[in-house]
Design an enzyme around this catalytic site. Structure first.
Site, PDB file in Angstrom:
ATOM      1  N   LYS A 202      47.174  37.734  45.909  1.00  0.00           N
ATOM      2  CA  LYS A 202      45.823  38.169  46.253  1.00  0.00           C
ATOM      3  C   LYS A 202      45.829  38.929  47.587  1.00  0.00           C
ATOM      4  O   LYS A 202      46.841  38.903  48.318  1.00  0.00           O
ATOM      5  CB  LYS A 202      44.908  36.945  46.301  1.00  0.00           C
ATOM      6  CG  LYS A 202      44.784  36.222  44.942  1.00  0.00           C
ATOM      7  CD  LYS A 202      43.954  34.949  45.051  1.00  0.00           C
ATOM      8  CE  LYS A 202      43.788  34.271  43.698  1.00  0.00           C
ATOM      9  NZ  LYS A 202      43.002  33.014  43.792  1.00  0.00           N
TER      10      LYS A 202
ATOM     11  N   TYR B 204      38.265  36.716  35.776  1.00  0.00           N
ATOM     12  CA  TYR B 204      37.628  35.458  36.180  1.00  0.00           C
ATOM     13  C   TYR B 204      36.392  35.135  35.337  1.00  0.00           C
ATOM     14  O   TYR B 204      35.443  34.532  35.829  1.00  0.00           O
ATOM     15  CB  TYR B 204      37.292  35.510  37.670  1.00  0.00           C
ATOM     16  CG  TYR B 204      38.533  35.416  38.538  1.00  0.00           C
ATOM     17  CD1 TYR B 204      39.289  34.239  38.598  1.00  0.00           C
ATOM     18  CD2 TYR B 204      38.967  36.501  39.293  1.00  0.00           C
ATOM     19  CE1 TYR B 204      40.438  34.154  39.376  1.00  0.00           C
ATOM     20  CE2 TYR B 204      40.121  36.425  40.083  1.00  0.00           C
ATOM     21  CZ  TYR B 204      40.836  35.242  40.116  1.00  0.00           C
ATOM     22  OH  TYR B 204      41.975  35.158  40.889  1.00  0.00           O
TER      23      TYR B 204
ATOM     24  N   ARG C 110      50.808  27.648  47.917  1.00  0.00           N
ATOM     25  CA  ARG C 110      49.517  27.383  48.571  1.00  0.00           C
ATOM     26  C   ARG C 110      49.645  26.282  49.624  1.00  0.00           C
ATOM     27  O   ARG C 110      48.980  26.331  50.664  1.00  0.00           O
ATOM     28  CB  ARG C 110      48.457  27.021  47.527  1.00  0.00           C
ATOM     29  CG  ARG C 110      47.996  28.227  46.696  1.00  0.00           C
ATOM     30  CD  ARG C 110      47.194  27.767  45.498  1.00  0.00           C
ATOM     31  NE  ARG C 110      46.589  28.868  44.746  1.00  0.00           N
ATOM     32  CZ  ARG C 110      46.052  28.718  43.533  1.00  0.00           C
ATOM     33  NH1 ARG C 110      46.049  27.527  42.945  1.00  0.00           N
ATOM     34  NH2 ARG C 110      45.516  29.744  42.906  1.00  0.00           N
TER      35      ARG C 110
ATOM     36  N   ASN D  81      43.350  31.524  48.842  1.00  0.00           N
ATOM     37  CA  ASN D  81      44.503  30.723  48.414  1.00  0.00           C
ATOM     38  C   ASN D  81      45.702  31.536  47.936  1.00  0.00           C
ATOM     39  O   ASN D  81      46.528  31.056  47.167  1.00  0.00           O
ATOM     40  CB  ASN D  81      44.079  29.649  47.411  1.00  0.00           C
ATOM     41  CG  ASN D  81      43.499  30.238  46.138  1.00  0.00           C
ATOM     42  OD1 ASN D  81      43.425  31.452  45.989  1.00  0.00           O
ATOM     43  ND2 ASN D  81      43.110  29.382  45.209  1.00  0.00           N
TER      44      ASN D  81
ATOM     45  N   HIS E 215      47.398  33.862  42.427  1.00  0.00           N
ATOM     46  CA  HIS E 215      46.852  33.416  41.135  1.00  0.00           C
ATOM     47  C   HIS E 215      47.992  33.192  40.148  1.00  0.00           C
ATOM     48  O   HIS E 215      48.961  33.949  40.145  1.00  0.00           O
ATOM     49  CB  HIS E 215      45.913  34.483  40.562  1.00  0.00           C
ATOM     50  CG  HIS E 215      45.566  34.247  39.111  1.00  0.00           C
ATOM     51  ND1 HIS E 215      44.539  33.413  38.730  1.00  0.00           N
ATOM     52  CD2 HIS E 215      46.150  34.683  37.954  1.00  0.00           C
ATOM     53  CE1 HIS E 215      44.485  33.366  37.396  1.00  0.00           C
ATOM     54  NE2 HIS E 215      45.443  34.129  36.904  1.00  0.00           N
TER      55      HIS E 215
ATOM     56  N   GLU F 280      45.265  37.330  30.107  1.00  0.00           N
ATOM     57  CA  GLU F 280      45.294  37.977  31.422  1.00  0.00           C
ATOM     58  C   GLU F 280      46.322  39.111  31.471  1.00  0.00           C
ATOM     59  O   GLU F 280      46.066  40.157  32.071  1.00  0.00           O
ATOM     60  CB  GLU F 280      45.564  36.923  32.500  1.00  0.00           C
ATOM     61  CG  GLU F 280      44.384  35.952  32.621  1.00  0.00           C
ATOM     62  CD  GLU F 280      44.668  34.729  33.490  1.00  0.00           C
ATOM     63  OE1 GLU F 280      45.760  34.631  34.093  1.00  0.00           O
ATOM     64  OE2 GLU F 280      43.784  33.853  33.568  1.00  0.00           O
TER      65      GLU F 280
HETATM   66  P1  IDP Z   1      43.179  28.381  40.058  1.00  0.00           P
HETATM   67  O1  IDP Z   1      43.327  29.719  40.746  1.00  0.00           O
HETATM   68  O2  IDP Z   1      44.028  27.333  40.705  1.00  0.00           O
HETATM   69  O3  IDP Z   1      43.402  28.472  38.561  1.00  0.00           O
HETATM   70  P2  IDP Z   1      40.338  28.162  39.465  1.00  0.00           P
HETATM   71  O4  IDP Z   1      39.566  26.884  39.433  1.00  0.00           O
HETATM   72  O5  IDP Z   1      40.625  28.829  38.157  1.00  0.00           O
HETATM   73  O6  IDP Z   1      41.686  27.888  40.283  1.00  0.00           O
HETATM   74  O7  IDP Z   1      39.538  29.168  40.403  1.00  0.00           O
HETATM   75  C1  IDP Z   1      39.877  30.522  40.448  1.00  0.00           C
HETATM   76  C2  IDP Z   1      39.842  31.004  41.868  1.00  0.00           C
HETATM   77  O8  IDP Z   1      38.488  30.958  42.345  1.00  0.00           O
HETATM   78  C3  IDP Z   1      40.623  30.134  42.864  1.00  0.00           C
HETATM   79  O9  IDP Z   1      42.007  30.449  42.899  1.00  0.00           O
HETATM   80  C4  IDP Z   1      39.931  30.481  44.157  1.00  0.00           C
HETATM   81  O10 IDP Z   1      40.365  31.761  44.647  1.00  0.00           O
HETATM   82  C5  IDP Z   1      38.474  30.615  43.718  1.00  0.00           C
HETATM   83  N1  IDP Z   1      37.735  29.355  43.858  1.00  0.00           N
HETATM   84  C6  IDP Z   1      37.761  28.285  43.048  1.00  0.00           C
HETATM   85  N2  IDP Z   1      36.950  27.305  43.477  1.00  0.00           N
HETATM   86  C7  IDP Z   1      36.386  27.776  44.614  1.00  0.00           C
HETATM   87  C8  IDP Z   1      35.436  27.241  45.541  1.00  0.00           C
HETATM   88  O11 IDP Z   1      34.956  26.119  45.408  1.00  0.00           O
HETATM   89  N3  IDP Z   1      35.097  28.047  46.593  1.00  0.00           N
HETATM   90  C9  IDP Z   1      35.605  29.298  46.768  1.00  0.00           C
HETATM   91  N4  IDP Z   1      36.501  29.841  45.914  1.00  0.00           N
HETATM   92  C10 IDP Z   1      36.883  29.091  44.855  1.00  0.00           C
HETATM   93 MG    MG Z   2      42.281  29.375  37.076  1.00  0.00          MG
END
Ligand code: IDP
Ligand code: MG
Length: 150
Positions: free
Chosen positions: A9, A49, A102, A112, A115, A126
């Protein structure tokens, strides 16, 4: 062999972590089969997303992902989806185990670094969003015969 979609990212790019991250995937024994460096257009961020469109953090997630270039990759290997997720670590870097990407390089959930697809089905979807069907390259890495027992 399975394939998964991994994307460094904009924070990972800005912090100069591309080489470090690719090294970890390579050292694990996974095979890079496609890569592109680009700023994502809004349409593909929304597709990527899709499951988070209605979440309260979606607007900030979208502007974060579009804030600068990303490095998009397809990695191949046996059980690569789960292996990539374990190299990447928990969604919230504050809870991610040290030793994961991470866990080693992040603090905030909204920054973070990287992805990775969460299932084979997501990976297929994807990869299809970001790469043309003929873009991933099929080839043999010379160490495959020793990385895999069979
Ligand atoms: P993942 O990337 O570990 O699969 P997901 O739950 O699919 O996690 O969420 C996608 C992305 O959305 C996360 O990597 C992060 O960048 C963002 N994200 C998820 N939850 C939050 C939150 O509570 N606050 C801000 N950003 C979030
Ligand atoms: Mg995810």
């Amino acid at each position: 062999m399975d394939r998964t979609f991994v994307m460094i990212k904009p924070d990972g790019i800005q912090r100069g972590l591309v080489g470090e991250i690719i090294s970890r995937f390579e050292a694990k024994g996974l095979k890079l089969v496609a890569a592109r460096f680009e700023r994502l257009p809004e349409g593909r961020v929304i597709e990527q997303y899709q499951e988070h469109l209605t979440k309260p953090f979606f607007a900030s997630l979208k502007s974060y992902i579009m804030s600068g270039p990303c490095f998009l990759m397809v990695w191949e290997g046996r059980n690569v989806v789960a292996i990539a997720r374990s190299l990447i670590g928990a969604t919230n870097p504050q809870e991610a185990t040290p030793g994961t990407i991470r866990g080693d390089f992040g603090i905030d959930i909204g920054r973070n670094v990287i992805h990775g697809s969460d299932s084979l089905q997501s990976a297929d979807r994807e990869i299809g969003i970001h790469f043309r069907q003929n873009e991933p390259v099929t080839y043999t890495r010379i160490d495959e015969s020793i990385i895999y027992e069979y």
